[in-house]
Design a protein around this motif. Sequence first.
Motif, PDB file in Angstrom:
ATOM      1  N   HIS A  96       0.851  -1.189   0.000  1.00  0.00           N
ATOM      2  CA  HIS A  96       0.000   0.000   0.000  1.00  0.00           C
ATOM      3  C   HIS A  96       0.885   1.237   0.000  1.00  0.00           C
ATOM      4  CE1 HIS A  96      -3.461  -2.549   0.856  1.00  0.00           C
ATOM      5  NE2 HIS A  96      -2.729  -3.137   1.786  1.00  0.00           N
ATOM      6  N   ILE A  97       0.850   1.978  -1.106  1.00  0.00           N
ATOM      7  CA  ILE A  97       1.646   3.190  -1.259  1.00  0.00           C
ATOM      8  C   ILE A  97       0.732   4.402  -1.105  1.00  0.00           C
ATOM      9  CG2 ILE A  97       3.167   4.525  -2.745  1.00  0.00           C
ATOM     10  CD1 ILE A  97       4.372   1.902  -1.763  1.00  0.00           C
ATOM     11  N   LEU A  98       1.084   5.255  -0.162  1.00  0.00           N
ATOM     12  CA  LEU A  98       0.361   6.507   0.027  1.00  0.00           C
ATOM     13  C   LEU A  98       1.087   7.615  -0.738  1.00  0.00           C
ATOM     14  CD1 LEU A  98      -1.705   8.383   1.449  1.00  0.00           C
ATOM     15  CD2 LEU A  98      -0.043   8.575   3.324  1.00  0.00           C
ATOM     16  N   THR A  99       0.344   8.344  -1.542  1.00  0.00           N
ATOM     17  CA  THR A  99       0.868   9.519  -2.225  1.00  0.00           C
ATOM     18  C   THR A  99       0.162  10.746  -1.672  1.00  0.00           C
ATOM     19  OG1 THR A  99       1.222   8.223  -4.247  1.00  0.00           O
ATOM     20  CG2 THR A  99       1.282  10.619  -4.451  1.00  0.00           C
ATOM     21  N   VAL A 100       0.935  11.707  -1.199  1.00  0.00           N
ATOM     22  CA  VAL A 100       0.393  12.958  -0.683  1.00  0.00           C
ATOM     23  C   VAL A 100       0.712  14.061  -1.681  1.00  0.00           C
ATOM     24  CG1 VAL A 100       0.413  14.624   1.204  1.00  0.00           C
ATOM     25  CG2 VAL A 100       0.718  12.184   1.697  1.00  0.00           C
ATOM     26  N   TYR A 101      -0.307  14.781  -2.125  1.00  0.00           N
ATOM     27  CA  TYR A 101      -0.148  15.869  -3.085  1.00  0.00           C
ATOM     28  C   TYR A 101      -0.329  17.197  -2.348  1.00  0.00           C
ATOM     29  CZ  TYR A 101      -1.091  12.066  -6.394  1.00  0.00           C
ATOM     30  OH  TYR A 101      -1.045  10.890  -7.106  1.00  0.00           O
TER      31      TYR A 101
ATOM     32  N   THR B  55       5.684  10.241  -1.776  1.00  0.00           N
ATOM     33  CA  THR B  55       5.255   8.842  -1.721  1.00  0.00           C
ATOM     34  C   THR B  55       5.889   8.154  -0.521  1.00  0.00           C
ATOM     35  OG1 THR B  55       7.051   8.169  -3.204  1.00  0.00           O
ATOM     36  CG2 THR B  55       4.913   8.671  -4.213  1.00  0.00           C
ATOM     37  N   VAL B  56       5.092   7.308   0.140  1.00  0.00           N
ATOM     38  CA  VAL B  56       5.569   6.587   1.314  1.00  0.00           C
ATOM     39  C   VAL B  56       4.828   5.255   1.403  1.00  0.00           C
ATOM     40  CG1 VAL B  56       3.912   7.814   2.788  1.00  0.00           C
ATOM     41  CG2 VAL B  56       5.870   6.666   3.813  1.00  0.00           C
ATOM     42  N   ASP B  57       5.555   4.209   1.760  1.00  0.00           N
ATOM     43  CA  ASP B  57       4.989   2.869   1.916  1.00  0.00           C
ATOM     44  C   ASP B  57       4.346   2.770   3.296  1.00  0.00           C
ATOM     45  OD1 ASP B  57       4.495   0.127   2.283  1.00  0.00           O
ATOM     46  OD2 ASP B  57       6.224  -0.448   1.057  1.00  0.00           O
ATOM     47  N   VAL B  58       3.006   2.562   3.332  1.00  0.00           N
ATOM     48  CA  VAL B  58       2.287   2.453   4.607  1.00  0.00           C
ATOM     49  C   VAL B  58       1.725   1.047   4.802  1.00  0.00           C
ATOM     50  CG1 VAL B  58       1.722   4.912   4.712  1.00  0.00           C
ATOM     51  CG2 VAL B  58       0.158   3.325   3.539  1.00  0.00           C
ATOM     52  N   THR B  59       2.334   0.073   4.139  1.00  0.00           N
ATOM     53  CA  THR B  59       1.837  -1.304   4.186  1.00  0.00           C
ATOM     54  C   THR B  59       1.740  -1.821   5.614  1.00  0.00           C
ATOM     55  OG1 THR B  59       2.788  -1.750   2.008  1.00  0.00           O
ATOM     56  CG2 THR B  59       2.215  -3.646   3.364  1.00  0.00           C
TER      57      THR B  59
END
Length: 333
Positions: free
Chosen positions: A258-263, A275-279
């Motif tokens: 699960h990759i979270l992308t914050v814009y 981008t950060v991995d929140v797995t």
Amino acid sequence: MKAIRLLTALLLAMTLGACDADLRELCYDHNHFGDLNVLFDWPHAPALNAKGMTVLFFRDTQTSGEPERYDFSGNLGGKARLGTGSYRALAYNNDTETILYRYDDEDYGGAATIEALEAYTRRSSIEEGTQLSRSGMPRAPETEDEPVILEPDPLCGAGYDLFSLGIGEAKAITMTPHMRTREVTITIHNVPNLKYSSQFGGALSGLAASKKMLSGIPGEYCATQAFTGYVVGDSTVMMHFRTFGHCPKAAQGEQNTHILTVYAILADGTKWYYTVDVTNQMHNTPTPADPDDDDLEITIELDGLPLPKPIVNGSGFQPTVDGWQSVEIQVGM
């Protein structure tokens, strides 16, 4: 006159005789039906407060054709009049706008069976979900092939196993809805330079694209969802949205990344995505063994987001190119 009376009596006898075993579908004698009182009990979804409920009645032997449908206002239930026979029932709240329904073709051959009915939402886009741009928003690496779907509305489902209704019989059943969507809250603490920001959004990959309404099991395929963000206080960014769940194939031992992308769009017009991995946090959220109780909120807590300070009198961060600037980060959790 005698001949006319004889002919009338003959026609009347023929009409009455039509209600036999061969022409039963043409006979609307009320004694071929029963009355069912449907009640709803809400211990597992007390906050939903549904404005309307739909109940689908599937005959026990049904392998094709649509089920019989009743729509009730409110969340207490109502009365249904059904032909005699044996049924299974499936209920869901109908006060939704984004939810669509289909019968899963792969698992059940397209048949309108109670097990096959699943909820889904239409295709969407990062731009629509975040409301930050009209086109050209980037995707996190290795998530580009996942479809982006619209966020589902709050959805519950309830099943009732086999019951029979006899000729002229009155019966009551109580259905207990469980949530079919999960809430996700993302909180990013200690974000610098928030006073120079104007808009935030996010996207999360590896989520379920649908949900089986009877079992509560996520559909087979994965999707990305996009959503808006907002600032809380001086240093916190929050995002909140609903999903059909995550890791559709978790029962087979497969766990998604699960990759979270914050814009972020800053006050000087520069655009950044992180981008950060929140797995680990997604998977550490307790998941009940029974999918019917899959209503726990998923929480993701992050610390720090390196928002740059805009250029002021020649100082600050100077972007080198136009468009979205990419930053891969390892944030605290």
